[in-house]
Design a protein around this motif. Structure first.
Motif, PDB file in Angstrom:
ATOM      1  N   ARG A 149       0.832  -1.202   0.000  1.00 45.62           N
ATOM      2  CA  ARG A 149       0.000   0.000   0.000  1.00 45.62           C
ATOM      3  C   ARG A 149       0.869   1.256   0.000  1.00 45.62           C
ATOM      4  NH1 ARG A 149      -3.982  -2.619   4.546  1.00 45.62           N
ATOM      5  NH2 ARG A 149      -4.690  -4.346   3.201  1.00 45.62           N
ATOM      6  N   ARG A 201     -16.604   3.018  -1.471  1.00 46.13           N
ATOM      7  CA  ARG A 201     -15.808   2.727  -0.280  1.00 46.13           C
ATOM      8  C   ARG A 201     -15.857   1.242   0.082  1.00 46.13           C
ATOM      9  NH1 ARG A 201     -18.046   7.751   0.917  1.00 46.13           N
ATOM     10  NH2 ARG A 201     -16.541   9.378   1.462  1.00 46.13           N
ATOM     11  N   ARG A 204     -13.274  -0.833  -1.786  1.00 43.63           N
ATOM     12  CA  ARG A 204     -11.923  -0.665  -1.218  1.00 43.63           C
ATOM     13  C   ARG A 204     -11.774  -1.544   0.022  1.00 43.63           C
ATOM     14  NH1 ARG A 204      -9.730   0.413   3.777  1.00 43.63           N
ATOM     15  NH2 ARG A 204      -7.749   1.545   3.613  1.00 43.63           N
ATOM     16  N   ASP A 205     -12.821  -1.630   0.838  1.00 45.51           N
ATOM     17  CA  ASP A 205     -12.756  -2.435   2.044  1.00 45.51           C
ATOM     18  C   ASP A 205     -12.670  -3.935   1.728  1.00 45.51           C
ATOM     19  OD1 ASP A 205     -12.924  -0.096   3.478  1.00 45.51           O
ATOM     20  OD2 ASP A 205     -15.069  -0.290   3.910  1.00 45.51           O
ATOM     21  N   THR A 208      -9.110  -4.548   0.859  1.00 44.44           N
ATOM     22  CA  THR A 208      -8.268  -4.405   2.052  1.00 44.44           C
ATOM     23  C   THR A 208      -8.384  -5.624   2.959  1.00 44.44           C
ATOM     24  OG1 THR A 208      -8.547  -2.010   1.999  1.00 44.44           O
ATOM     25  CG2 THR A 208      -7.812  -2.966   4.072  1.00 44.44           C
ATOM     26  N   TRP A 226      -3.857  -5.526  -6.001  1.00 45.68           N
ATOM     27  CA  TRP A 226      -4.989  -4.822  -5.393  1.00 45.68           C
ATOM     28  C   TRP A 226      -4.575  -4.067  -4.143  1.00 45.68           C
ATOM     29  CZ3 TRP A 226      -8.275  -9.868  -5.918  1.00 45.68           C
ATOM     30  CH2 TRP A 226      -8.635 -10.046  -7.267  1.00 45.68           C
ATOM     31  N   VAL A 230      -5.160  -0.151  -3.298  1.00 47.72           N
ATOM     32  CA  VAL A 230      -5.706   0.369  -2.041  1.00 47.72           C
ATOM     33  C   VAL A 230      -4.844   1.524  -1.524  1.00 47.72           C
ATOM     34  CG1 VAL A 230      -6.063  -0.171   0.404  1.00 47.72           C
ATOM     35  CG2 VAL A 230      -6.918  -1.737  -1.352  1.00 47.72           C
ATOM     36  N   LEU A 233      -5.460   4.577  -3.608  1.00 51.26           N
ATOM     37  CA  LEU A 233      -6.764   5.167  -3.279  1.00 51.26           C
ATOM     38  C   LEU A 233      -6.693   5.942  -1.968  1.00 51.26           C
ATOM     39  CD1 LEU A 233      -9.150   2.193  -4.155  1.00 51.26           C
ATOM     40  CD2 LEU A 233      -9.118   4.423  -5.289  1.00 51.26           C
ATOM     41  N   ASP A 234      -6.078   5.354  -0.968  1.00 55.20           N
ATOM     42  CA  ASP A 234      -6.002   6.010   0.336  1.00 55.20           C
ATOM     43  C   ASP A 234      -5.221   7.319   0.252  1.00 55.20           C
ATOM     44  OD1 ASP A 234      -7.456   3.944   1.392  1.00 55.20           O
ATOM     45  OD2 ASP A 234      -5.760   2.972   2.391  1.00 55.20           O
ATOM     46  N   TRP A 261     -12.110   2.201 -12.674  1.00 55.50           N
ATOM     47  CA  TRP A 261     -12.471   2.967 -11.479  1.00 55.50           C
ATOM     48  C   TRP A 261     -11.898   4.365 -11.618  1.00 55.50           C
ATOM     49  CZ3 TRP A 261     -11.446  -0.296  -6.410  1.00 55.50           C
ATOM     50  CH2 TRP A 261     -12.315  -1.403  -6.395  1.00 55.50           C
ATOM     51  N   VAL A 263     -11.537   8.125  -9.808  1.00 59.21           N
ATOM     52  CA  VAL A 263     -11.438   8.536  -8.404  1.00 59.21           C
ATOM     53  C   VAL A 263     -11.998   9.925  -8.239  1.00 59.21           C
ATOM     54  CG1 VAL A 263      -9.896   8.902  -6.453  1.00 59.21           C
ATOM     55  CG2 VAL A 263      -9.423   7.074  -8.094  1.00 59.21           C
TER      56      VAL A 263
END
Length: 268
Positions: A149, A201, A204-205, A208, A226, A230, A233-234, A261, A263
């Motif tokens: 990440r 959201r 994303r979870d 994660t 992936w 993440v 994205l964060d 996707w 953003v």
């Protein structure tokens, strides 16, 4: 900053000719078309660009392909995008076999010369075919989610960036799957397909929370890529939404999907 991500499968069978007589199978054609559309949407590539001849423009984001590989590395140097590593000779491929000169991705893992692994080759070939200008390819093998990440955050810190995120779901669906059937593959890939096609959201979870040990046992190739997504994205502080169509399916016992996707900011 991450502006968009194309999530695409890693199977070499997406390259026309690699699947032999099944290359024109309707399910495979739908998946290939969805992957090309996702990359075109994420990278801002014009629909009328000649195949495999990407046009560089100053208004399009920097494109980074992120794919599972044998080590965490930014691939550098001249690479040829054939599929011999997957046992497919150039003469069987319908698309011309291009070459790329790759620079180390700013903020990426340590640079290392090619060749590319099969998933990265597939991602780069899809991107080129869609008209994207690929100059960076990152391969990941680590099972350290935090490190991956962090890589995603750093990859997107140097201006507007579009990621081509390569990876697939479980290869353990039914008797025609590449690997032995596992009943746990169905629920896992149902959740992944919902995330892929829905974004937000919650998607994303789902990525994660995907356990790396469970993913490895089910032959889920996309876990590492992936986690990079993440992180990106964060770092962007945005919420992904699906731009255009999205496609997820189990084809010949393996779960694949494709989506763009985009953003949006937290206030969008």
């Amino acid at each position: 900053m991450l502006v968009a991500a194309a999530l695409v499968p890693d199977t070499v069978l997406l390259l026309p000719g690699a699947a032999g007589g099944a290359s024109d199978d309707p399910g495979l054609v739908r998946l290939r078309d969805a992957a090309l559309a996702a990359v075109r949407a994420a990278t801002g590539a014009p629909a009328d660009v000649p195949a495999d001849t990407p046009a560089r423009t100053s208004t399009r984001p920097r494109v980074v392909v992120v794919a599972p590989g044998r080590a965490d590395r930014s691939v550098t140097g001249d690479v040829r995008l054939g599929a011999a590593a997957a046992g497919v000779p150039d003469r069987l491929l319908a698309w011309p076999v291009p070459a790329l000169r790759l620079a180390a991705a700013p903020g990426g893992p340590p640079p290392e010369p090619g060749p590319l692994g099969v998933p990265a080759t597939v991602g780069a070939r899809l991107a080129l075919r869609a008209g994207a200008d690929v100059v960076h390819v990152v391969e990941v093998a680590s099972r350290d989610a935090a490190a991956l990440r962090d890589t995603g955050a750093r990859l997107c810190a140097d201006g507007p960036t579009a990621l081509v995120v390569v990876g697939s779901g479980s290869a353990r669906h039914g008797p025609d799957g590449p690997l032995a059937d596992d009943p746990a593959a169905g629920p896992l890939d149902a959740a992944l397909a919902s995330a892929l096609t829905g974004a937000g959201r919650g998607a994303r979870d789902v990525l994660t929370d995907l356990d790396p040990v469970h993913a490895q046992a089910l032959a889920v190739s996309g876990w590492g890529s992936w986690q990079v997504l993440v992180g990106a994205l964060d770092a962007s502080g945005g919420v992904p939404w699906v731009d255009g169509g999205a496609h997820a399916d189990v084809w010949h016992g393996a779960a694949h999907g494709a989506a763009c996707w985009r953003v949006a900011g937290e206030d969008a």
